[in-house]
Write a protein that holds these residues in place. Sequence first.
Motif, PDB file in Angstrom:
ATOM      1  N   LEU A 119       0.819  -1.203   0.000  1.00  0.00           N
ATOM      2  CA  LEU A 119       0.000   0.000   0.000  1.00  0.00           C
ATOM      3  C   LEU A 119       0.859   1.262   0.000  1.00  0.00           C
ATOM      4  N   SER A 120       2.004   1.202   0.637  1.00  0.00           N
ATOM      5  CA  SER A 120       2.884   2.372   0.636  1.00  0.00           C
ATOM      6  C   SER A 120       3.406   2.676  -0.767  1.00  0.00           C
ATOM      7  N   THR A 121       3.616   1.633  -1.580  1.00  0.00           N
ATOM      8  CA  THR A 121       4.061   1.881  -2.958  1.00  0.00           C
ATOM      9  C   THR A 121       2.937   2.479  -3.791  1.00  0.00           C
ATOM     10  N   VAL A 122       1.706   2.092  -3.507  1.00  0.00           N
ATOM     11  CA  VAL A 122       0.571   2.690  -4.203  1.00  0.00           C
ATOM     12  C   VAL A 122       0.441   4.159  -3.821  1.00  0.00           C
ATOM     13  N   ARG A 123       0.608   4.446  -2.540  1.00  0.00           N
ATOM     14  CA  ARG A 123       0.513   5.834  -2.076  1.00  0.00           C
ATOM     15  C   ARG A 123       1.583   6.710  -2.734  1.00  0.00           C
ATOM     16  N   PHE A 124       2.744   6.134  -2.984  1.00  0.00           N
ATOM     17  CA  PHE A 124       3.818   6.878  -3.633  1.00  0.00           C
ATOM     18  C   PHE A 124       3.332   7.494  -4.946  1.00  0.00           C
ATOM     19  N   LEU A 141       0.080   7.827  -5.878  1.00  0.00           N
ATOM     20  CA  LEU A 141      -1.037   8.734  -5.603  1.00  0.00           C
ATOM     21  C   LEU A 141      -0.521  10.124  -5.274  1.00  0.00           C
ATOM     22  N   ASP A 142       0.484  10.178  -4.432  1.00  0.00           N
ATOM     23  CA  ASP A 142       1.060  11.471  -4.059  1.00  0.00           C
ATOM     24  C   ASP A 142       1.710  12.155  -5.260  1.00  0.00           C
ATOM     25  N   ARG A 143       2.121  11.374  -6.223  1.00  0.00           N
ATOM     26  CA  ARG A 143       2.742  11.938  -7.424  1.00  0.00           C
ATOM     27  C   ARG A 143       1.692  12.476  -8.397  1.00  0.00           C
ATOM     28  N   GLY A 144       0.425  12.094  -8.176  1.00  0.00           N
ATOM     29  CA  GLY A 144      -0.648  12.683  -8.966  1.00  0.00           C
ATOM     30  C   GLY A 144      -1.338  11.786  -9.963  1.00  0.00           C
ATOM     31  N   VAL A 145      -1.060  10.465  -9.932  1.00  0.00           N
ATOM     32  CA  VAL A 145      -1.758   9.597 -10.882  1.00  0.00           C
ATOM     33  C   VAL A 145      -3.234   9.532 -10.517  1.00  0.00           C
ATOM     34  N   ASP A 146      -4.040   9.232 -11.527  1.00  0.00           N
ATOM     35  CA  ASP A 146      -5.495   9.265 -11.354  1.00  0.00           C
ATOM     36  C   ASP A 146      -6.105   7.905 -11.050  1.00  0.00           C
ATOM     37  N   GLY A 147      -5.317   6.844 -11.188  1.00  0.00           N
ATOM     38  CA  GLY A 147      -5.878   5.535 -10.905  1.00  0.00           C
ATOM     39  C   GLY A 147      -4.904   4.427 -11.215  1.00  0.00           C
ATOM     40  N   MET A 168      -7.851   3.831   1.071  1.00  0.00           N
ATOM     41  CA  MET A 168      -6.709   4.708   0.857  1.00  0.00           C
ATOM     42  C   MET A 168      -6.943   5.609  -0.348  1.00  0.00           C
ATOM     43  N   LEU A 169      -7.472   5.050  -1.435  1.00  0.00           N
ATOM     44  CA  LEU A 169      -7.742   5.878  -2.603  1.00  0.00           C
ATOM     45  C   LEU A 169      -8.775   6.957  -2.299  1.00  0.00           C
TER      46      LEU A 169
END
Length: 553
Positions: free
Chosen positions: A189-194, A196-202, A264-265
Amino acid sequence: MAIASSSAADWWRGAVIYQVYPRSFQDTNGDGIGDLRGVTGRLPHIASLGVDAIWLSPFFRSPQADMGYDVSDYCDVDPMFGTLADFDAMLAEAHRLGLKVIIDQVISHSSDRHPWFVESRSSRTNAKADWYVWADPKPDGTAPNNWLSIFGGPAWEWDGVRRQYYMHNFLSSQPDLNFHNPEVQEAVLSTVRFWLDRGVDGFRLDTANYYFHDRHLRDNPPLVPDPDATSHDAPDVNPYGMQNHLYDKTQPENVGFLRRLRAMLDEYSARATVGEVGDGARSLSTVAAYTGGRDKLHMCYTFDFLGPEFTAGHIRRCVEKFRAVVADGWVCWAFSNHDVIRHVSRFARNGAERERVAKLAISLLAALRGSICLYQGEELGLPEADLAFEELRDPYGIRFWPAFKGRDGCRTPMVWEQELPHAGFSLGTPWLPVRDEQRLLAVDAQEGVPGSVLEHYRQTLDFRRTHVPLLDGDMTFLNFNQDILAFTREKDGERLLFVFNLTRESQSVHPLEGVSEVLPMPGFAATFDNGEIRLDALDAFCGRIACRSAESA
């Protein structure tokens, strides 16, 4: 005419998503492999189609044993594709053009070169010893159970240091993560958040039903063939399809993890997930479990439309099964992707039919209820490339050749300029060859040409975008005959009738309800006269009819 739209948070509902396979899209440094700068440079082409989002296949650090689906660092770009700065520039340009960006998340397994696995395999007592699926051998030294790898052979590989087997659903260099370990879930989940914080939409979630395995490692039973099944896990030549995969995937614990991921999303605005579900005859029930309740995945796609059948009966069965089983979930339909033979080669009976099939397929896809996914090059009507064994790079195809030729035929480079070396993909030697048959269909050969497949895609997606019912309106099938696919789409006072002839013979039908206006569908010659719709072979019709609400009033 009003432009169909959804709320900002629900942008994915009814969206058109364009899949980019980066290594085959555009090379900018002459190494024969596409890169992120190449994607950025070609985003105007994607935007010109009228799509809502792009899906990028993996570009993370990887040994590339499975073309990037073996990740060694989830939070960095592989040098062959560029840098994080290149990704940020691509993301910014996509957003400037009004495109959302979805990226692949391959979290059911990693590369065996990922630091997590390097540590895990070093001993049975290290901090990450339980981060992967390890098991002792049977007393006779054989694997713990009968589970099979999709890429051939047992799903278990012996490790001499730990003197245990580790599980791999794919290549032996793609060990499966142990999602029963809470630390693994947190790390993933932390890699997914990385991102998300960078701005990807999905995120497109690769093998979304493979995260958990049966704790007891029970054997899978043999599969009892289902003649009505519309989806299969593997080609017939692969013994993987002979098992009922009750225990090596699609475990109940998966639902809980997907809820964590969705929560998280939901901390971020307007993010979305689309899950890949390969689960044989159970695919639709799995999609229902994963998308129902609006607290897990936003939508899923299955393999139902990725086979050889392109008939009215098959399309209707798939859609009706989805609606019957998936009460409140959402589907993403597709005819092609990076794992299957391109659909014009699957559906067309000969080369002369390919253009007609390409146009009919996108027109049908655009009329269905659900989101849709397009694969790079299908907007040109690209056929499957015929490759020699010596040209293959796909381990799946190499393993099962010649009965199964693998996935390289649909992964050959995008063709941009007909007269340039390698059709404008690269100044170097491409990682897969560009065939002349595809070069002739290059973007510049179709750009602005009336009646071309490329212009048909643009017109069709514009038609979808400018008719409110096609976003998420109701869908009702009509009964004519088994050769005709007919249905209505209705929303906000507009009701559209669609009739598709997927046969090679002319057809005519008499709709029970009056057509008040014929809406010309790009590229088709169907006519309406004296209450009769006449369709040529591989033809389509659209008309406006009275709304049910108006009829009842």
